[in-house]
Design an enzyme around this catalytic site. Sequence first.
Site, mmCIF file in Angstrom:
data_model
loop_
_atom_site.group_PDB
_atom_site.id
_atom_site.type_symbol
_atom_site.label_atom_id
_atom_site.label_comp_id
_atom_site.label_asym_id
_atom_site.label_seq_id
_atom_site.Cartn_x
_atom_site.Cartn_y
_atom_site.Cartn_z
ATOM 1 N N SER A 157 0.856 -1.194 0.000
ATOM 2 C CA SER A 157 0.000 0.000 0.000
ATOM 3 C C SER A 157 0.886 1.237 0.000
ATOM 4 O O SER A 157 2.008 1.201 0.520
ATOM 5 C CB SER A 157 -0.857 0.002 1.274
ATOM 6 N N TYR A 168 -1.574 -1.338 10.621
ATOM 7 C CA TYR A 168 -1.727 -1.491 9.167
ATOM 8 C C TYR A 168 -0.491 -0.981 8.429
ATOM 9 O O TYR A 168 0.087 -1.688 7.599
ATOM 10 C CB TYR A 168 -2.982 -0.751 8.688
HETATM 11 N N1 LIG Z 1 -8.892 -0.394 -0.616
HETATM 12 C C1 LIG Z 1 -7.806 0.371 -0.517
HETATM 13 O O1 LIG Z 1 -7.877 1.605 -0.487
HETATM 14 C C2 LIG Z 1 -6.442 -0.273 -0.480
HETATM 15 C C3 LIG Z 1 -5.326 0.575 -0.599
HETATM 16 C C4 LIG Z 1 -4.049 0.022 -0.561
HETATM 17 C C5 LIG Z 1 -3.901 -1.344 -0.410
HETATM 18 N N2 LIG Z 1 -5.007 -2.146 -0.282
HETATM 19 C C6 LIG Z 1 -4.781 -3.582 -0.122
HETATM 20 O O2 LIG Z 1 -5.427 -4.276 -1.173
HETATM 21 C C7 LIG Z 1 -5.785 -5.581 -0.727
HETATM 22 C C8 LIG Z 1 -7.261 -5.825 -1.023
HETATM 23 O O3 LIG Z 1 -8.009 -4.902 -0.290
HETATM 24 P P1 LIG Z 1 -9.510 -4.504 -0.656
HETATM 25 O O4 LIG Z 1 -9.604 -3.036 -0.548
HETATM 26 O O5 LIG Z 1 -9.957 -5.186 -1.879
HETATM 27 O O6 LIG Z 1 -10.255 -5.103 0.646
HETATM 28 P P2 LIG Z 1 -11.650 -5.862 0.800
HETATM 29 O O7 LIG Z 1 -12.643 -5.391 -0.176
HETATM 30 O O8 LIG Z 1 -11.956 -5.758 2.257
HETATM 31 O O9 LIG Z 1 -11.261 -7.374 0.428
HETATM 32 C C9 LIG Z 1 -10.331 -8.074 1.196
HETATM 33 C C10 LIG Z 1 -10.210 -9.479 0.638
HETATM 34 O O10 LIG Z 1 -9.270 -10.195 1.443
HETATM 35 C C11 LIG Z 1 -9.861 -11.400 1.873
HETATM 36 N N3 LIG Z 1 -9.326 -11.798 3.169
HETATM 37 C C12 LIG Z 1 -9.289 -11.102 4.325
HETATM 38 N N4 LIG Z 1 -8.739 -11.846 5.301
HETATM 39 C C13 LIG Z 1 -8.416 -13.044 4.744
HETATM 40 C C14 LIG Z 1 -7.826 -14.239 5.228
HETATM 41 N N5 LIG Z 1 -7.444 -14.381 6.510
HETATM 42 N N6 LIG Z 1 -7.646 -15.268 4.371
HETATM 43 C C15 LIG Z 1 -8.026 -15.154 3.081
HETATM 44 N N7 LIG Z 1 -8.600 -14.063 2.558
HETATM 45 C C16 LIG Z 1 -8.789 -13.022 3.394
HETATM 46 C C17 LIG Z 1 -11.373 -11.121 1.916
HETATM 47 O O11 LIG Z 1 -12.118 -12.318 1.722
HETATM 48 P P3 LIG Z 1 -12.842 -13.157 2.879
HETATM 49 O O12 LIG Z 1 -13.311 -12.189 3.909
HETATM 50 O O13 LIG Z 1 -13.934 -13.887 2.159
HETATM 51 O O14 LIG Z 1 -11.782 -14.091 3.372
HETATM 52 C C18 LIG Z 1 -11.521 -10.235 0.681
HETATM 53 O O15 LIG Z 1 -11.667 -11.017 -0.461
HETATM 54 C C19 LIG Z 1 -5.427 -5.633 0.755
HETATM 55 O O16 LIG Z 1 -4.182 -6.233 0.939
HETATM 56 C C20 LIG Z 1 -5.358 -4.161 1.151
HETATM 57 O O17 LIG Z 1 -4.539 -3.934 2.266
HETATM 58 C C21 LIG Z 1 -6.269 -1.642 -0.320
#
Ligand SMILES: NC(=O)c1ccc[n+]([C@@H]2O[C@H](COP(=O)([O-])OP(=O)(O)OC[C@H]3O[C@@H](n4cnc5c(N)ncnc54)[C@H](OP(=O)(O)O)[C@@H]3O)[C@@H](O)[C@H]2O)c1
Length: 257
Positions: free
Chosen positions: A141, A154
């Site tokens: 991130s 985080y």
């Molecule tokens: N959104 C942002 O602004 C942003 C910015 C920078 C980086 N990121 C990074 O991008 C990635 C995806 O984030 P997102 O925004 O798409 O979040 P999200 O919509 O909350 O999705 C998170 C995903 O991770 C899965 N997950 C969570 N815990 C897990 C576990 N223990 N085992 C397997 N799967 C797990 C969830 O599926 P289940 O709950 O079904 O397991 C879900 O599919 C993350 O690493 C996040 O830190 C996001």
Amino acid sequence: MKEKNLNVIITGASRGIGKALAIEYARKRAAILLLARNKGKLNEILKLVIEAGGSGYVMKCDVTKPEDMQRATDFIVWEMGSIDVAVLNAGIGGSGFIDGIKLEDFKKIYETNLFGVIHGLAAIVPVMKKQGYGTIAGISSLAEARGLPGNAAYNSSKAAVSHLLESARLELKRYGIKIITVKPGFISTDMTVRHKFHMPFLMDADNAAKIIIRGIEKGKRIIAFPLPMAFASYLGKIIPSSMFEFLLKLIKFKPEG
Ligand SMILES: NC(=O)c1ccc[n+]([C@@H]2O[C@H](COP(=O)([O-])OP(=O)(O)OC[C@H]3O[C@@H](n4cnc5c(N)ncnc54)[C@H](OP(=O)(O)O)[C@@H]3O)[C@@H](O)[C@H]2O)c1
């Protein structure tokens, strides 16, 4: 000669960026192993993948459990024969205050964001080493640039992910394995929906997925976006701590509880 379809593995594919990546890869006719804890959701995503022109499988996988990641890797090799691309995307947000520190929250964030990637590398690298090729993109991130009040867990987990991936990139190049660090800014997903503060340059997950896949195809080392946020994060990283603290005061930065 017909081009070989890509075999792709995506963690955290049940929603957000992972779901968008799956659909974008499906448009490229990829065969995808979709992983997350919510199998019902994954089955819904698989339908969308097939509608978009791809194929694949779903598997329940908790990335905090190394045995789940190993089982998923064994499965993709058994069913598809090889792994071309792995996107280690699963992650969770959450605050992390040092005052009144909640150890369980810190552990959960580290076990998911950092050890989730470590478990992925442990299972997938031996396969790619044997193949002599493969790409692993880990989702860090732009928040990794600095520590912020309320975000210790985080931000530090993502800083660790970035350093982990950099070491892996340098070590594994000689085996033909490419390691890519993905650093998104604010992306509109379940993770950010609860934020009450203004999120500059907020991007939707579909656009984020397109940028990530384009970067993977180009073999970039680091995919940082959107550009203005990537630039701000870079500046944030190199300015002295005194200036960083002054800027936080200036913008009246308030941590969310
Ligand atoms: N959104 C942002 O602004 C942003 C910015 C920078 C980086 N990121 C990074 O991008 C990635 C995806 O984030 P997102 O925004 O798409 O979040 P999200 O919509 O909350 O999705 C998170 C995903 O991770 C899965 N997950 C969570 N815990 C897990 C576990 N223990 N085992 C397997 N799967 C797990 C969830 O599926 P289940 O709950 O079904 O397991 C879900 O599919 C993350 O690493 C996040 O830190 C996001």
